[in-house]
Motif scaffolding. Structure first.
Motif, PDB file in Angstrom:
ATOM      1  N   LYS A 136      28.206  45.917  40.478  1.00  0.00           N
ATOM      2  CA  LYS A 136      26.894  45.434  40.917  1.00  0.00           C
ATOM      3  C   LYS A 136      26.637  43.994  40.482  1.00  0.00           C
ATOM      4  O   LYS A 136      25.870  43.269  41.124  1.00  0.00           O
ATOM      5  CB  LYS A 136      25.786  46.329  40.355  1.00  0.00           C
ATOM      6  CG  LYS A 136      25.695  47.705  40.971  1.00  0.00           C
ATOM      7  CD  LYS A 136      24.589  48.494  40.281  1.00  0.00           C
ATOM      8  CE  LYS A 136      24.503  49.927  40.775  1.00  0.00           C
ATOM      9  NZ  LYS A 136      23.463  50.689  40.061  1.00  0.00           N
ATOM     10  N   ILE A 137      27.229  43.586  39.369  1.00  0.00           N
ATOM     11  CA  ILE A 137      26.929  42.254  38.829  1.00  0.00           C
ATOM     12  C   ILE A 137      28.152  41.344  38.861  1.00  0.00           C
ATOM     13  O   ILE A 137      28.220  40.348  38.144  1.00  0.00           O
ATOM     14  CB  ILE A 137      26.380  42.367  37.392  1.00  0.00           C
ATOM     15  CG1 ILE A 137      27.363  43.096  36.468  1.00  0.00           C
ATOM     16  CG2 ILE A 137      25.040  43.077  37.385  1.00  0.00           C
ATOM     17  CD1 ILE A 137      26.947  43.094  35.002  1.00  0.00           C
ATOM     18  N   ALA A 138      29.111  41.679  39.723  1.00  0.00           N
ATOM     19  CA  ALA A 138      30.360  40.919  39.793  1.00  0.00           C
ATOM     20  C   ALA A 138      30.137  39.463  40.183  1.00  0.00           C
ATOM     21  O   ALA A 138      30.918  38.588  39.792  1.00  0.00           O
ATOM     22  CB  ALA A 138      31.317  41.583  40.775  1.00  0.00           C
ATOM     23  N   VAL A 143      32.725  37.503  32.866  1.00  0.00           N
ATOM     24  CA  VAL A 143      33.007  38.553  31.881  1.00  0.00           C
ATOM     25  C   VAL A 143      33.437  39.860  32.535  1.00  0.00           C
ATOM     26  O   VAL A 143      34.326  40.559  32.035  1.00  0.00           O
ATOM     27  CB  VAL A 143      31.756  38.806  31.009  1.00  0.00           C
ATOM     28  CG1 VAL A 143      32.025  39.891  29.982  1.00  0.00           C
ATOM     29  CG2 VAL A 143      31.311  37.524  30.335  1.00  0.00           C
ATOM     30  N   VAL A 144      32.822  40.176  33.665  1.00  0.00           N
ATOM     31  CA  VAL A 144      33.047  41.458  34.335  1.00  0.00           C
ATOM     32  C   VAL A 144      34.505  41.713  34.702  1.00  0.00           C
ATOM     33  O   VAL A 144      34.987  42.850  34.561  1.00  0.00           O
ATOM     34  CB  VAL A 144      32.134  41.567  35.571  1.00  0.00           C
ATOM     35  CG1 VAL A 144      32.597  42.670  36.520  1.00  0.00           C
ATOM     36  CG2 VAL A 144      30.697  41.840  35.136  1.00  0.00           C
ATOM     37  N   PRO A 145      35.269  40.720  35.195  1.00  0.00           N
ATOM     38  CA  PRO A 145      36.635  41.009  35.651  1.00  0.00           C
ATOM     39  C   PRO A 145      37.527  41.692  34.618  1.00  0.00           C
ATOM     40  O   PRO A 145      38.352  42.542  34.988  1.00  0.00           O
ATOM     41  CB  PRO A 145      37.175  39.624  36.012  1.00  0.00           C
ATOM     42  CG  PRO A 145      35.967  38.876  36.458  1.00  0.00           C
ATOM     43  CD  PRO A 145      34.878  39.330  35.538  1.00  0.00           C
ATOM     44  N   SER A 153      45.326  39.902  40.019  1.00  0.00           N
ATOM     45  CA  SER A 153      46.314  38.813  40.157  1.00  0.00           C
ATOM     46  C   SER A 153      45.660  37.478  40.512  1.00  0.00           C
ATOM     47  O   SER A 153      45.974  36.448  39.896  1.00  0.00           O
ATOM     48  CB  SER A 153      47.371  39.174  41.207  1.00  0.00           C
ATOM     49  OG  SER A 153      48.122  40.284  40.786  1.00  0.00           O
ATOM     50  N   PRO A 154      44.712  37.451  41.463  1.00  0.00           N
ATOM     51  CA  PRO A 154      44.066  36.159  41.774  1.00  0.00           C
ATOM     52  C   PRO A 154      43.229  35.609  40.620  1.00  0.00           C
ATOM     53  O   PRO A 154      43.019  34.396  40.524  1.00  0.00           O
ATOM     54  CB  PRO A 154      43.176  36.496  42.988  1.00  0.00           C
ATOM     55  CG  PRO A 154      43.735  37.757  43.556  1.00  0.00           C
ATOM     56  CD  PRO A 154      44.260  38.510  42.369  1.00  0.00           C
ATOM     57  N   LEU A 155      42.766  36.490  39.747  1.00  0.00           N
ATOM     58  CA  LEU A 155      41.910  36.045  38.644  1.00  0.00           C
ATOM     59  C   LEU A 155      42.662  35.170  37.654  1.00  0.00           C
ATOM     60  O   LEU A 155      42.072  34.278  37.034  1.00  0.00           O
ATOM     61  CB  LEU A 155      41.330  37.257  37.900  1.00  0.00           C
ATOM     62  CG  LEU A 155      40.441  38.205  38.712  1.00  0.00           C
ATOM     63  CD1 LEU A 155      40.074  39.430  37.867  1.00  0.00           C
ATOM     64  CD2 LEU A 155      39.180  37.500  39.182  1.00  0.00           C
ATOM     65  N   ASP A 192      37.730  29.768  34.847  1.00  0.00           N
ATOM     66  CA  ASP A 192      36.522  30.161  34.119  1.00  0.00           C
ATOM     67  C   ASP A 192      36.461  31.642  33.780  1.00  0.00           C
ATOM     68  O   ASP A 192      35.417  32.150  33.388  1.00  0.00           O
ATOM     69  CB  ASP A 192      35.280  29.779  34.933  1.00  0.00           C
ATOM     70  CG  ASP A 192      35.250  30.455  36.299  1.00  0.00           C
ATOM     71  OD1 ASP A 192      36.304  30.939  36.740  1.00  0.00           O
ATOM     72  OD2 ASP A 192      34.167  30.475  36.929  1.00  0.00           O
ATOM     73  N   ILE A 193      37.571  32.350  33.915  1.00  0.00           N
ATOM     74  CA  ILE A 193      37.586  33.781  33.627  1.00  0.00           C
ATOM     75  C   ILE A 193      37.781  34.008  32.130  1.00  0.00           C
ATOM     76  O   ILE A 193      38.672  33.426  31.509  1.00  0.00           O
ATOM     77  CB  ILE A 193      38.712  34.491  34.415  1.00  0.00           C
ATOM     78  CG1 ILE A 193      38.405  34.414  35.912  1.00  0.00           C
ATOM     79  CG2 ILE A 193      38.851  35.940  33.981  1.00  0.00           C
ATOM     80  CD1 ILE A 193      37.131  35.106  36.332  1.00  0.00           C
ATOM     81  N   LYS A 194      36.942  34.834  31.561  1.00  0.00           N
ATOM     82  CA  LYS A 194      37.064  35.168  30.143  1.00  0.00           C
ATOM     83  C   LYS A 194      38.231  36.138  29.934  1.00  0.00           C
ATOM     84  O   LYS A 194      38.519  36.980  30.768  1.00  0.00           O
ATOM     85  CB  LYS A 194      35.773  35.816  29.632  1.00  0.00           C
ATOM     86  CG  LYS A 194      34.525  34.965  29.806  1.00  0.00           C
ATOM     87  CD  LYS A 194      34.555  33.715  28.966  1.00  0.00           C
ATOM     88  CE  LYS A 194      33.245  32.937  29.105  1.00  0.00           C
ATOM     89  NZ  LYS A 194      33.266  31.665  28.346  1.00  0.00           N
ATOM     90  N   ARG A 195      38.903  35.990  28.789  1.00  0.00           N
ATOM     91  CA  ARG A 195      39.992  36.883  28.360  1.00  0.00           C
ATOM     92  C   ARG A 195      41.141  36.892  29.375  1.00  0.00           C
ATOM     93  O   ARG A 195      41.728  37.919  29.698  1.00  0.00           O
ATOM     94  CB  ARG A 195      39.444  38.299  28.118  1.00  0.00           C
ATOM     95  CG  ARG A 195      38.304  38.323  27.127  1.00  0.00           C
ATOM     96  CD  ARG A 195      37.736  39.687  26.884  1.00  0.00           C
ATOM     97  NE  ARG A 195      38.646  40.492  26.064  1.00  0.00           N
ATOM     98  CZ  ARG A 195      38.302  41.664  25.503  1.00  0.00           C
ATOM     99  NH1 ARG A 195      37.072  42.128  25.688  1.00  0.00           N
ATOM    100  NH2 ARG A 195      39.164  42.342  24.799  1.00  0.00           N
ATOM    101  N   LYS A 196      41.447  35.696  29.879  1.00  0.00           N
ATOM    102  CA  LYS A 196      42.517  35.569  30.881  1.00  0.00           C
ATOM    103  C   LYS A 196      43.868  36.091  30.372  1.00  0.00           C
ATOM    104  O   LYS A 196      44.570  36.780  31.122  1.00  0.00           O
ATOM    105  CB  LYS A 196      42.662  34.120  31.329  1.00  0.00           C
ATOM    106  CG  LYS A 196      43.705  33.941  32.431  1.00  0.00           C
ATOM    107  CD  LYS A 196      43.996  32.493  32.745  1.00  0.00           C
ATOM    108  CE  LYS A 196      42.806  31.840  33.391  1.00  0.00           C
ATOM    109  NZ  LYS A 196      43.133  30.461  33.855  1.00  0.00           N
TER     110      LYS A 196
END
Length: 314
Positions: A205-207, A215-217, A238-240, A245-249
């Motif tokens: 819902k908050i993606a 954070v959600v990913p 995979s695209p993430l 800007d993705i956390k915990r990559k």
């Protein structure tokens, strides 16, 4: 008999005149009271809280009658001004109001403000205590939503997770300023409790929410992995790994790599496992061994040996 009737009529007339005179006096007093009080309210609405306090005190001084509704209202708003000014005596003023006016229509509002005040002070037990004394449906919609969230968060900080979930649940399907954070905490709690499908719904819902999209990913990827939905991990995450800007990559990359590994697609696993090994601060010997094994299964023994060597104790 006639004299008795005249006597009753005289008494009735006298009482009527007294009431009329008293009402006229009260009206005259109220005109003065309301003018001073209205001036104070206007200052309050303009957020000029220091000036409003003095104006409410002036109105109270003019009234000089604690039983007056206007006096009572002035006391309440004086306490609210103190709340907004972060005054040290703010809580005292609200508690004092509850003692003086236990039957006031403002009681629920005073208790609500005490809950909000203690939330700001991070006094989580007191937040729960004050909000527990309020019927949510005695509040306006905005205040009810604020209470549900702040009470839920207080429960969360007190590690009373089922109670926190119950409070957040009231907000997860209703558009409001608390919609996204309520879904985040509701999802987080369910994730920690292993209720993955329920958690997934809240995170989805908050993606795209501005505050939580980075954070959600990780949570979504971890849920797919825990459910052994490896193809979903690969398709979704995979695209993430390419995003900045993705956390915990590194952790997301590891999950993608391990999903390929579990599917026995060792060559595809290597770049993701390598990214994790190189960038993560929590890498273990098992991670080096897994990457070495992926190289081994991909017919690259030289690279495999270099990682296997890292798994040996010196």
């Amino acid at each position: 008999m006639m004299q008795l009737q005249y006597k009753h009529l005289a008494i009735f007339t006298l009482l009527f005149l007294n009431c009329f005179i008293s009402a006229a006096q009260d009206t005259e007093i109220n005109r003065t009271d309301l003018k001073s009080h209205q001036n104070a309210l206007e200052l309050y609405d303009k957020e000029k809280y220091s000036a409003a306090i003095h104006a409410f005190e002036e109105a109270m001084g003019e009234i000089n009658d604690p039983t007056s509704m206007v006096y009572e209202d002035s006391e309440f708003y004086k306490a609210l001004c103190a709340i907004n000014l972060f005054s040290r005596n703010a809580e005292y003023l609200l508690r004092d109001f509850l003692i003086k006016y236990p039957e006031s229509a403002r009681v629920k509002d005073a208790k609500f403000q005490l809950g909000v005040y203690n939330y700001r002070q991070k006094q989580w037990e007191e937040v729960i205590q004050w909000f527990d004394e309020i019927d949510p449906y005695d509040l306006s919609t905005d205040k009810r939503q604020e209470m549900y969230f702040k009470k839920g968060y207080a429960y969360f900080r007190e590690d009373q997770l089922d109670e926190a979930k119950s409070s957040f649940y009231n907000l997860i399907d209703i558009p409001s300023e608390y919609y996204a954070p309520a879904n985040y905490y509701y999802g987080h709690i369910n994730y920690e409790q292993g209720n993955y499908e329920t958690a997934l719904k809240s995170f989805q819902k908050i993606a795209t929410d501005e505050k939580f999209s980075a954070v959600v990913p990780y949570y979504v990827t971890q849920i797919y992995y825990n459910q052994k939905r490896y193809d979903s991990v690969i398709t979704y995450a995979s695209p993430l790994v390419e995003q900045e800007d993705i956390k915990r990559k590194p952790e997301i990359s590891r999950l993608v790599g391990e999903s390929h590994f579990n599917n026995e697609d060792y060559k595809e696993a290597i770049p993701y496992l390598e990214l994790f090994v190189k960038e993560s601060r929590t890498k273990t010997r098992e991670d080096d061994f897994q990457l070495g094994y992926a190289y081994y299964k991909s017919n690259d023994p030289e690279s495999a040996i270099s990682y296997f060597k890292k798994t040996t104790y010196s």
